[in-house]
Design an enzyme around this catalytic site. Structure first.
Site, PDB file in Angstrom:
ATOM      1  N   HIS A 103      -6.364 -12.336  13.822  1.00 31.57           N
ATOM      2  CA  HIS A 103      -4.949 -12.030  13.719  1.00 31.57           C
ATOM      3  C   HIS A 103      -4.311 -12.109  15.098  1.00 31.57           C
ATOM      4  O   HIS A 103      -4.972 -12.253  16.116  1.00 31.57           O
ATOM      5  CB  HIS A 103      -4.743 -10.606  13.171  1.00 31.57           C
ATOM      6  CG  HIS A 103      -5.338 -10.405  11.821  1.00 31.57           C
ATOM      7  ND1 HIS A 103      -6.162  -9.345  11.530  1.00 31.57           N
ATOM      8  CD2 HIS A 103      -5.249 -11.138  10.685  1.00 31.57           C
ATOM      9  CE1 HIS A 103      -6.545  -9.419  10.268  1.00 31.57           C
ATOM     10  NE2 HIS A 103      -6.006 -10.494   9.738  1.00 31.57           N
ATOM     11  N   GLU A 161       0.800  -1.231   0.000  1.00 31.85           N
ATOM     12  CA  GLU A 161       0.000   0.000   0.000  1.00 31.85           C
ATOM     13  C   GLU A 161       0.831   1.280   0.000  1.00 31.85           C
ATOM     14  O   GLU A 161       0.528   2.215  -0.716  1.00 31.85           O
ATOM     15  CB  GLU A 161      -0.930   0.051   1.232  1.00 31.85           C
ATOM     16  CG  GLU A 161      -2.030  -0.955   1.230  1.00 31.85           C
ATOM     17  CD  GLU A 161      -1.665  -2.170   2.045  1.00 31.85           C
ATOM     18  OE1 GLU A 161      -2.580  -2.812   2.554  1.00 31.85           O
ATOM     19  OE2 GLU A 161      -0.467  -2.484   2.159  1.00 31.85           O
ATOM     20  N   ASP A 166      -2.102  -5.384   3.088  1.00 29.47           N
ATOM     21  CA  ASP A 166      -2.313  -5.727   4.504  1.00 29.47           C
ATOM     22  C   ASP A 166      -3.160  -6.993   4.696  1.00 29.47           C
ATOM     23  O   ASP A 166      -4.019  -7.303   3.861  1.00 29.47           O
ATOM     24  CB  ASP A 166      -2.992  -4.558   5.233  1.00 29.47           C
ATOM     25  CG  ASP A 166      -2.044  -3.389   5.454  1.00 29.47           C
ATOM     26  OD1 ASP A 166      -0.823  -3.599   5.343  1.00 29.47           O
ATOM     27  OD2 ASP A 166      -2.532  -2.281   5.735  1.00 29.47           O
ATOM     28  N   TYR A 195       0.867  -6.211  12.885  1.00 30.51           N
ATOM     29  CA  TYR A 195      -0.228  -5.493  12.232  1.00 30.51           C
ATOM     30  C   TYR A 195      -1.191  -4.921  13.256  1.00 30.51           C
ATOM     31  O   TYR A 195      -1.566  -5.590  14.220  1.00 30.51           O
ATOM     32  CB  TYR A 195      -0.968  -6.416  11.266  1.00 30.51           C
ATOM     33  CG  TYR A 195      -1.909  -5.671  10.371  1.00 30.51           C
ATOM     34  CD1 TYR A 195      -1.456  -4.630   9.573  1.00 30.51           C
ATOM     35  CD2 TYR A 195      -3.264  -6.000  10.316  1.00 30.51           C
ATOM     36  CE1 TYR A 195      -2.313  -3.933   8.756  1.00 30.51           C
ATOM     37  CE2 TYR A 195      -4.136  -5.307   9.501  1.00 30.51           C
ATOM     38  CZ  TYR A 195      -3.660  -4.272   8.723  1.00 30.51           C
ATOM     39  OH  TYR A 195      -4.516  -3.566   7.907  1.00 30.51           O
ATOM     40  N   ASP A 247      -5.871  -7.959   6.072  1.00 27.63           N
ATOM     41  CA  ASP A 247      -7.242  -7.830   6.563  1.00 27.63           C
ATOM     42  C   ASP A 247      -8.174  -7.627   5.383  1.00 27.63           C
ATOM     43  O   ASP A 247      -7.752  -7.728   4.223  1.00 27.63           O
ATOM     44  CB  ASP A 247      -7.365  -6.677   7.574  1.00 27.63           C
ATOM     45  CG  ASP A 247      -7.008  -5.326   6.963  1.00 27.63           C
ATOM     46  OD1 ASP A 247      -6.649  -5.277   5.769  1.00 27.63           O
ATOM     47  OD2 ASP A 247      -7.087  -4.306   7.678  1.00 27.63           O
ATOM     48  N   GLU A 283      -9.663  -4.940   4.169  1.00 30.39           N
ATOM     49  CA  GLU A 283      -9.307  -3.827   3.300  1.00 30.39           C
ATOM     50  C   GLU A 283      -8.103  -4.175   2.439  1.00 30.39           C
ATOM     51  O   GLU A 283      -8.043  -3.822   1.260  1.00 30.39           O
ATOM     52  CB  GLU A 283      -9.026  -2.577   4.141  1.00 30.39           C
ATOM     53  CG  GLU A 283     -10.259  -1.930   4.743  1.00 30.39           C
ATOM     54  CD  GLU A 283     -11.248  -1.431   3.709  1.00 30.39           C
ATOM     55  OE1 GLU A 283     -10.839  -0.712   2.782  1.00 30.39           O
ATOM     56  OE2 GLU A 283     -12.426  -1.789   3.822  1.00 30.39           O
ATOM     57  N   ARG A 338      -4.346  -3.486  12.867  1.00 36.18           N
ATOM     58  CA  ARG A 338      -5.807  -3.564  12.743  1.00 36.18           C
ATOM     59  C   ARG A 338      -6.230  -4.999  13.002  1.00 36.18           C
ATOM     60  O   ARG A 338      -6.213  -5.830  12.099  1.00 36.18           O
ATOM     61  CB  ARG A 338      -6.265  -3.088  11.366  1.00 36.18           C
ATOM     62  CG  ARG A 338      -6.092  -1.581  11.183  1.00 36.18           C
ATOM     63  CD  ARG A 338      -6.745  -1.085   9.916  1.00 36.18           C
ATOM     64  NE  ARG A 338      -6.562   0.356   9.787  1.00 36.18           N
ATOM     65  CZ  ARG A 338      -5.554   0.936   9.144  1.00 36.18           C
ATOM     66  NH1 ARG A 338      -4.643   0.189   8.571  1.00 36.18           N
ATOM     67  NH2 ARG A 338      -5.454   2.246   9.087  1.00 36.18           N
TER      68      ARG A 338
END
Length: 889
Positions: free
Chosen positions: A343, A7, A80, A296, A82, A84, A298
């Site tokens: 996670h 990203e 990432d 990570y 997740d 998103e 989130r």
């Protein structure tokens, strides 16, 4: 070379360091596609087909990836781990396929890693997989729902409630929490109660404090002493009796550490300990993750990898000794409602490195990393062992009983490293007590309570004496009142949303930021207050779209979305079911007139808008004209209460009630005119008289501000008739200039100034004054001198902006600087100027933040770009057609 896409450029830089020259690592700069903000982007008539569009500022990033794929046929999507991140990978694949950069021979794979370390990245590259289709479908469902709610409900708000900005699926429910808490506070009736305590001494001369728990042989409940008379009697009863220690009971106790951080608990603790907003905390955590310092950020998981647990236990033993390491590792299970996306917890990637050893330059990152490091260490440490002591004291006749409590830490355990913060102050139960023996006399410590009595008396109260002191000054009775529920902080709001199952860890920060950006909520001293327009929107939704702001409905929808991500439910069936009922609710409001909506809201808000008056008069009668009835009204700036006799009567006040800031206030009379303090679109102002057919715009003057804050002594609450008349004298005539023309002083948008125009000058000359008071006091000599200086050096008032910090080169070329501006620091890149957020210091800002601000600012200028393109086309059309070159043989 395989092309790896992540990203952000910071993440790309770190990963490139681990993968080396065998890979090309590029950044997508977040999402590359989104639904265009226009009708039909989600086609409800054709199976919810979604029409995506590559953003203008993303085209160059997609083009760069496409260019790299020309020389290599292998694409690795490493966004990432997740929902998103999965969606970004899917969008990239779709966009690159559409432009034919991905061919049949192109090998496309997806890799994820929970930490950006060499070991984690290398291991991930060995285990590629396909894009997770159910996770992408869960994203599509959420994005479609947010679009359908926002794009269809927001126009209803614009039409029915002038001044309302927009509505969102989760934001509206979050706003409801804040508004309902405020209404609880306003409806709260405080209850008086008194507490009695005494300062006592042991035979060995050590002092301790005890509070009254029984009187006349009866146990005292909280409200048993409900007025000053009863408190005086209780103080007198204690002071007149000889006391002794009846019992001393010491009980062992222990405290276990808190679980390691997940997203919501990290945001809560950052708010409690540092006053850091959810958005600021997540920005700092993002940078720590991209630099490879933490896992990570989130996540709603609190599991820790076995190797991380071992490293944590080794670090504890090395730093604090084996006594602080429990015999077996601690295991934590998630209790959060709707926990998903399993996670690992948020933890340091290297437990041996504390904040000091990392030498982090940015204060937010340094504080947040230290918090994460300490919490992670503490979660695997021994429990703290305590001894809680309760001392019962009484009189021989059994009429009076007091109690002293305290605790002693026998072994600090995890407390040596970390203790979790509290949202609200707790009872003070951790005081240490001196050595007290059963049967000891408990003598009064004369005069010991005098300072506390003085402090209580200073506070004062309008309900009676605030404190009662015994004759010897050793026993004190203090008055208290029950408190309403506290307003939400960002920390407690996140906690509440998590408990209700509203939203997801990755959304909390953006949801809270959005309702503040829309001016539905403001944050003061870390507490969240609903604005009037936020109240109006919430009451409107509760009356006309109640189902869609219900907590249970929103949480149940989150459950269904989780089923989609697990592959157990079809996302288009979910959308169809939602849209069937939601579109019907929208249709029902289409024929409503604004007056009908206001009548419903007026009735629903009546208890808050028109509370009973002290004199018993009708609370809906206008206090200004005494004839018109008050009604709820709306404007572009939100809701307010106004007189029904408008325009004959112009009385208005905020919906917060009479006496609230912004209510019209008669300051007095001058020369037959009423002088009013009023609230306007641009803030409070003073006005002479009321509009009449002959004088439609009576004299008025705004209250002076500097930097958005009222100048000392000029706050609306401090406004007097004398001050108002002073403001209404503006502009003030200073005198005649020696060369002709009047010199005047006035208050303007940018502060106080003087103005003068010579007979031969085309425009007047303005000079800003440094101090506000000068506008009332400056004399002719000083004014003439300042004007002469300005005429001699006309450019002096417009000095070149000062660069506070040079950030480096933009990826597209051009220098980026942090500049000092009139309204605060801002980011400058070529022709783009982006204001720096108030909570971000120039010294702390990162390149990633700067690039985001520039991109966001650039997005807001499409109209100008379109116009320039249009102009260019017109100009081109006028040129003669170029001749085609002759073909060569």
């Amino acid at each position: 070379m395989p092309v790896v896409v992540v990203e952000s450029p910071a993440k790309a830089k770190t990963i490139n360091k681990y993968l080396g020259s065998d890979y090309t690592v590029l950044a997508s700069y977040g999402h590359v596609r989104d639904l265009p903000p226009k009708d039909g982007s989600v086609d409800t008539d054709h199976d919810f087909e979604m029409k995506w569009e590559v953003a203008n500022d993303s085209r160059k990033h997609v083009a760069a990836i496409a260019e790299a794929l020309k020389t290599d046929d292998k694409l690795i999507l490493a966004t990432d781990p997740d929902r998103e991140g999965e969606a970004i990978s899917w969008h990239l694949k779709e966009a690159l396929t559409k432009r034919r950069s991905i061919k049949k021979t192109t090998e496309v794979s997806r890799v994820t890693f929970n930490a950006i370390t060499k070991a984690a990245v290398t291991e991930a590259m060995k285990n590629p997989r396909d894009i997770d289709a159910p996770l992408v479908e869960a994203y599509l469902a959420r994005r479609a729902l947010d679009y359908l709610v926002g794009f269809n409900l927001s126009p209803v708000l614009w039409r029915k409630l002038p001044g309302a900005r927009s509505a969102g699926r989760v934001q509206s429910v979050c706003l409801r929490l804040i508004v309902e808490r405020e209404m609880e506070i306003e409806a709260f009736n405080p209850r008086e109660y008194w507490q009695v305590k005494a300062q006592l001494a042991t035979p060995r001369g050590q002092t301790f404090e005890a509070r009254l728990v029984s009187l006349a042989g009866k146990k005292l409940d909280r409200y048993d002493l409900e007025n000053v008379t009863q408190a005086e009697m209780a103080v007198d009863a204690v002071a007149k009796r000889a006391l002794k220690v009846l019992s001393v009971e010491a009980k062992p106790a222990s405290r276990n550490p808190s679980a390691p951080f997940m997203t919501s608990t990290l945001q809560q603790e950052a708010s409690r300990k540092f006053g850091m907003g959810a958005k600021a905390a997540m920005n700092a955590a993002q940078r720590l993750y991209e630099a490879g310092h933490i896992t990570y950020m989130r996540t709603d998981g609190i599991d820790m990898a076995p190797e991380a647990v071992s490293a944590c236990r080794d670090a504890i033993a090395d730093r604090y000794g084996k006594d602080y390491v429990p015999s077996s590792p601690r295991v934590y299970k998630n209790k959060a409602k709707n926990a998903q996306e399993a996670h690992e917890c948020i933890r340091p990637t290297d437990m041996t490195k504390d904040a000091e050893s990392l030498r982090l330059s940015e204060s937010d990152q340094r504080k947040l990393y230290d918090l994460i490091w300490k919490r992670t260490l503490a979660c695997q440490m021994e429990a703290a062992r305590l001894e809680r002591t309760t001392v019962e004291i009484g009189s021989d006749d059994g009429q009076v009983g007091l109690r002293a409590t305290g605790q002693v830490v026998l072994f600090d355990g995890f407390l040596k490293v970390y203790e979790e913060g509290r949202d609200e102050p707790a009872e003070d139960d951790d005081k240490r007590l001196p050595q007290i023996m059963q049967g000891d006399p408990a003598k009064f410590e004369a005069g010991a309570m005098k300072s506390e009595h003085a402090k209580a008396m200073e506070k004062g109260t309008d309900r009676g004496k605030p404190a009662v002191l015994s004759g010897d000054g050793a026993t004190l009775g203090t008055q208290s009142f029950t408190n309403p529920p506290p307003r939400y902080t960002e920390a407690t709001l996140v906690k509440k949303m998590e408990e209700l199952g509203i939203g997801r860890p990755s959304t909390y920060a953006s949801v809270i930021t959005t309702i503040q950006d829309r001016e539905y909520v403001r944050k003061e001293q870390n507490r969240l207050f609903p604005e009037d327009k936020g109240r109006i929107v919430t009451i409107f939704l509760l009356n006309f779209f109640k189902r869609y702001v219900e907590y249970d409905f929103t949480a149940a929808l989150e459950d269904e979305l989780d089923q989609v991500s697990a592959g157990a439910e079809d996302y288009k069936e979910l959308l169809a079911k939602f849209w069937r009922d939601f579109s019907a609710a929208i249709a029902e409001t289409s024929d409503l007139r604004i007056s009908e909506v206001l009548d419903v809201l007026d009735e629903a808000l009546a208890p808050q808008l028109y509370p009973p008056r002290d004199d018993g008069s009708d609370p809906r009668i206008c206090p200004k004209c005494g004839q018109g009835r008050l009604h709820l009204k709306t404007s572009r700036t939100g809701g307010f209460v106004g007189c029904g006799n408008y325009p004959e009567c112009t009385y208005t006040r905020p919906i917060a009630g009479e006496g609230a800031e912004g209510e019209e206030k008669l300051l007095g009379e001058d020369q037959g005119d009423e002088i009013w303090l009023k609230a306007g679109r641009f803030g409070p102002y003073v006005q002479r008289g009321e509009p009449t057919p002959e004088n439609k715009k009576p004299p008025r003057a705004s209250l002076p501000k500097k930097g958005g804050a009222y100048l000392p002594g000029w706050d609306p609450a401090d406004m007097t008739l004398e001050k108002a008349l002073t403001l209404l004298t503006m502009p003030r005539e200073v005198g005649m200039h020696p060369d002709g023309g009047v010199v005047s002083a006035n208050l303007g948008r940018f502060g106080p100034y003087i103005m003068h125009q010579l007979p031969d000058e085309e425009k007047p000359v303005y000079v800003n004054l440094k101090e506000f008071q000068e506008v009332f006091e400056i004399g002719m000599n000083h004014a003439v001198e300042l004007l002469a200086q300005k005429r001699a050096n006309p450019g002096r008032g417009r000095q070149t902006a000062k660069a506070l910090r040079e950030m480096g080169e933009h990826p597209d070329g051009g220098k980026i600087s942090i500049m000092e501006g009139r309204y605060g620091p801002y980011v400058k890149w070529e022709k783009v100027n982006a204001t720096l957020p108030k909570d971000v210091e120039p010294a702390d800002v990162t390149m990633e933040t700067v690039l985001e601000l520039i991109a966001a600012k650039a997005k807001k200028k499409p109209a100008k770009k379109a116009a320039s393109k249009s102009t260019a086309k017109k100009t081109t059309a006028k040129k003669p057609a170029a001749k085609k070159p002759a073909k060569k043989d």
